[in-house]
Design an enzyme around this catalytic site. Structure first.
Site, PDB file in Angstrom:
ATOM      1  N   LYS A 168       0.850  -1.205   0.000  1.00 12.36           N
ATOM      2  CA  LYS A 168       0.000   0.000   0.000  1.00 12.36           C
ATOM      3  C   LYS A 168       0.881   1.249   0.000  1.00 12.36           C
ATOM      4  O   LYS A 168       1.853   1.326   0.747  1.00 12.36           O
ATOM      5  CB  LYS A 168      -0.914   0.002   1.239  1.00 12.36           C
ATOM      6  CG  LYS A 168      -1.995  -1.087   1.189  1.00 12.36           C
ATOM      7  CD  LYS A 168      -2.914  -0.992   2.398  1.00 12.36           C
ATOM      8  CE  LYS A 168      -3.827  -2.191   2.509  1.00 12.36           C
ATOM      9  NZ  LYS A 168      -5.094  -2.081   1.821  1.00 12.36           N
ATOM     10  N   ASP A 214      -4.890 -13.506  11.952  1.00  9.27           N
ATOM     11  CA  ASP A 214      -5.248 -13.045  10.608  1.00  9.27           C
ATOM     12  C   ASP A 214      -4.574 -11.713  10.280  1.00  9.27           C
ATOM     13  O   ASP A 214      -4.127 -11.500   9.148  1.00  9.27           O
ATOM     14  CB  ASP A 214      -6.778 -12.903  10.511  1.00  9.27           C
ATOM     15  CG  ASP A 214      -7.247 -12.461   9.130  1.00  9.27           C
ATOM     16  OD1 ASP A 214      -6.644 -12.912   8.139  1.00  9.27           O
ATOM     17  OD2 ASP A 214      -8.224 -11.690   9.049  1.00  9.27           O
ATOM     18  N   HIS A 254       0.058  -7.916   9.164  1.00 11.68           N
ATOM     19  CA  HIS A 254      -0.074  -6.505   8.783  1.00 11.68           C
ATOM     20  C   HIS A 254       0.305  -5.544   9.923  1.00 11.68           C
ATOM     21  O   HIS A 254       1.069  -4.615   9.734  1.00 11.68           O
ATOM     22  CB  HIS A 254      -1.508  -6.176   8.358  1.00 11.68           C
ATOM     23  CG  HIS A 254      -2.069  -7.099   7.320  1.00 11.68           C
ATOM     24  ND1 HIS A 254      -1.313  -7.660   6.326  1.00 11.68           N
ATOM     25  CD2 HIS A 254      -3.331  -7.552   7.109  1.00 11.68           C
ATOM     26  CE1 HIS A 254      -2.073  -8.416   5.552  1.00 11.68           C
ATOM     27  NE2 HIS A 254      -3.304  -8.374   6.017  1.00 11.68           N
ATOM     28  N   LYS A 292     -13.517  -7.137  13.322  1.00 10.54           N
ATOM     29  CA  LYS A 292     -14.531  -7.199  12.261  1.00 10.54           C
ATOM     30  C   LYS A 292     -15.810  -6.554  12.788  1.00 10.54           C
ATOM     31  O   LYS A 292     -16.065  -6.570  13.996  1.00 10.54           O
ATOM     32  CB  LYS A 292     -14.832  -8.654  11.906  1.00 10.54           C
ATOM     33  CG  LYS A 292     -13.627  -9.444  11.404  1.00 10.54           C
ATOM     34  CD  LYS A 292     -13.412  -9.239   9.928  1.00 10.54           C
ATOM     35  CE  LYS A 292     -12.316 -10.132   9.372  1.00 10.54           C
ATOM     36  NZ  LYS A 292     -11.793  -9.657   8.095  1.00 10.54           N
TER      37      LYS A 292
HETATM   38  C1  BG6 Z   1      -6.540  -9.764   4.889  1.00  8.94           C
HETATM   39  C2  BG6 Z   1      -7.310 -10.437   5.982  1.00  8.94           C
HETATM   40  O1  BG6 Z   1      -5.166 -10.027   5.017  1.00  8.94           O
HETATM   41  O2  BG6 Z   1      -6.766  -8.361   4.949  1.00  8.94           O
HETATM   42  C3  BG6 Z   1      -8.776 -10.097   5.904  1.00  8.94           C
HETATM   43  O3  BG6 Z   1      -7.135 -11.841   5.874  1.00  8.94           O
HETATM   44  C4  BG6 Z   1      -8.988  -8.608   5.837  1.00  8.94           C
HETATM   45  O4  BG6 Z   1      -9.489 -10.661   6.995  1.00  8.94           O
HETATM   46  C5  BG6 Z   1      -8.118  -8.001   4.757  1.00  8.94           C
HETATM   47  O5  BG6 Z   1     -10.357  -8.354   5.560  1.00  8.94           O
HETATM   48  C6  BG6 Z   1      -8.212  -6.491   4.741  1.00  8.94           C
HETATM   49  O6  BG6 Z   1      -7.458  -5.950   3.703  1.00  8.94           O
HETATM   50  P1  BG6 Z   1      -7.663  -4.438   3.247  1.00  8.94           P
HETATM   51  O7  BG6 Z   1      -6.595  -4.219   2.238  1.00  8.94           O
HETATM   52  O8  BG6 Z   1      -9.054  -4.349   2.700  1.00  8.94           O
HETATM   53  O9  BG6 Z   1      -7.496  -3.612   4.474  1.00  8.94           O
END
Ligand code: BG6
Length: 512
Positions: free
Chosen positions: A207, A260, A265, A363
């Site tokens: 990103k 996850d 991230h 979520k």
């Molecule tokens: C993914 C996760 O890595 O990232 C998901 O497995 C999540 O659960 C997604 O929804 C979110 O990505 P972004 O780019 O939409 O923030």
């Protein structure tokens, strides 16, 4: 011709830096091409790269899947995915050229004959399309399929390139579910591919706003002097989503929010925020600094007070029911998987001594937002009689990763007009949308292009992945002893337990 990345080659003539980097002749083979990720992200990203002129005319795209499709049908599927999701305008000329290099190979992962057919298809692309023996294999498949696909690639000779050509493998997360399974996966893949040919995707690193953390910190002189424990009180790293788990029950149940998202991230965002200035932006120098941060992370002693995990409950909004996690299709009604997680981490370095980092994710929260908020200490003395001190917040620099990408500064300003000195918090904003005319490419465009160019800085190394599991494993182990997580209401900012966690430290969460 392969242009070296501006990230890796600071000695290039500055005028060259604006030249686009274009991949050389090659193909991309996608395993799991009928899945969601492929349809929503990978196929549109390939088209957008082609449309931006960043793929060569000699480019091939091969889908490999179990479904009984022909190449013609697969081309229609790709076109549909591209039309629905491409970021740049749909152009017939781009599509015609791209579609001529598309092939489909039908088969299951345990079918050696299918891999022989794949090998023939790759050879045919080399011959007819000029892909010159350069092929990348994208494993958009569950980790349980990595061993068999890797073995088949080795047995069919596909993992070996001839002289002057390359073979690379792209691995999607999750890289295991803990340190032990991550190491197992790594062993399997490294038996077949040299570590320099393995690219692990953490799409957050693709990103633009995440790369902007480096620009903000290291291209400017005003932030670095205050980016330390003398001035920073704490750092909040938030990734909130307003959606549920979509159709991903099979993947998500038993994994949960922390594995996850935090393991990959959010710990990567934290490493980029906390690291020292790298000698260069080469993969080796960047990873050296990120690795130091991840190695220096200390977990709090009492996890019951410093790690919150909760599960989204069913909710009625008027006559409309929003399903809770346990009501999602495919979820075991007694599942203890969390959909919200927040933890406190300390980084034991001189720069960050006493400055907690709080990653949180969930979520079905109030809105979709990802941000890094660096919250500063209060001024030591506030000589404003007309302003109740509690009305003044802490100064903050907020890196808005998405949506509304940019940076916000929060500080106190004099309220106009009054006869006394009254101060209130205000914001100063930089917004990508307002300051630049070009729209940001999708993370997958950047990452796929980097793989095709063999450019590794934006891919986490095995060591980073393992260190991140080392941080998370004790927390997961602790949570596994607790039974059912507390419920939280959909559409809110998460559970009270998480608010209480910060309140015990005398702090509160930002409401982005
Ligand atoms: C993914 C996760 O890595 O990232 C998901 O497995 C999540 O659960 C997604 O929804 C979110 O990505 P972004 O780019 O939409 O923030």
């Amino acid at each position: 011709m392969h242009q070296p990345s501006p990230w890796t080659n600071p000695l290039r003539d500055p005028r060259d830096l604006r030249l686009p980097r274009i991949a050389g002749p090659c193909s991309l083979v996608i395993f799991g091409v009928t899945g969601d990720l492929s349809r929503k992200k990978l196929l549109p990203a390939v088209y957008d790269l082609a449309n931006r002129g960043l793929l060569p005319p000699s480019f091939g795209l091969i889908g490999f899947a179990r479904r009984d499709w022909t190449t013609e049908h697969f081309i229609d599927v790709v076109k549909e995915a591209v039309r629905q999701r491409c970021r740049t305008p749909f152009r017939e000329s781009t599509w015609t050229n791209l579609s001529q290099g598309i092939r489909f190979v039908q088969g299951t992962f345990d079918d050696s004959a299918a891999f022989e057919r794949l090998s023939d298809t790759v050879a045919e692309l080399d011959r007819d399309r000029g892909t010159r023996g350069n092929h990348a294999f994208y494993m958009s498949v569950p980790p349980s399929a990595f061993p068999v696909v890797s073995r088949q690639l080795a047995a069919s000779g596909l993992s070996h390139s001839g002289e002057g050509a390359w073979r690379r493998v792209i691995i999607e997360k999750p890289f295991g579910r803990d340190l032990a399974t991550a190491k197992d996966l790594d062993r399997v893949v490294s038996e077949v591919f040299d570590p320099s040919s393995v690219f692990r995707i953490d799409h957050y690193l693709g990103k633009e706003t995440v790369q902007n953390i480096l620009a903000l910190r290291f291209a400017n002189s005003m932030y670095e002097p205050i980016w330390n424990s003398n001035y920073v009180d704490h750092v909040q790293i938030t990734m909130a989503e307003d959606i549920g788990i979509g159709g991903r029950a099979g993947y998500y149940d038993g994994i949960g929010a922390a594995r996850d998202v935090i393991q990959n991230h959010l710990l990567q965002l934290m490493a980029l925020t906390a690291m020292e200035e790298p000698v260069s932006f080469s993969a080796a120098d960047l990873t050296a600094e990120k690795t130091k941060v991840l190695s220096a992370v200390r977990l709090p002693k009492d996890l019951s007070l410093n790690a919150a995990r909760d599960q989204c409950a069913e909710e009625w909004q008027g006559s409309h029911k929003i399903v809770g996690y346990l009501g999602e299709k495919g979820i075991d009604p007694s599942s203890t998987t969390e959909t919200y997680a927040a933890i406190r981490l300390d980084v034991d370095t001189r720069r960050w001594a006493g400055v907690p980092f709080y990653p949180r994710t969930g979520k079905r929260l109030g809105k979709r937002v990802t941000e890094i908020a660096v919250i500063f200490k209060r001024a030591p003395h506030l000589p404003f009689e007309q302003t109740a001190v509690r009305e003044l917040g802490n100064n903050a620099i907020v890196i808005r990763v998405q949506p509304d990408e940019g940076v916000t500064m929060r500080f106190g300003a004099k309220v106009p007009g009054g006869t006394a000195m009254e101060v209130r918090d205000v914001s100063m904003d930089f917004s990508y949308g307002r300051s630049f005319t070009e729209s940001s490419p999708e993370a997958y465009e950047r990452l796929i292009l980097d793989v095709l160019l063999g450019d590794p800085p934006l891919f986490p190394t095995t060591e980073e992945v393992n260190l991140s599991w080392r941080i998370l494993d004790p927390i997961e182990e602790f949570w596994s002893t607790l039974g059912q997580p507390q419920p939280y209401r959909s559409g809110t900012w998460g559970p009270a337990e998480s608010d209480a966690m910060l309140a015990r430290d005398g702090r509160h969460w930002r409401m982005p």
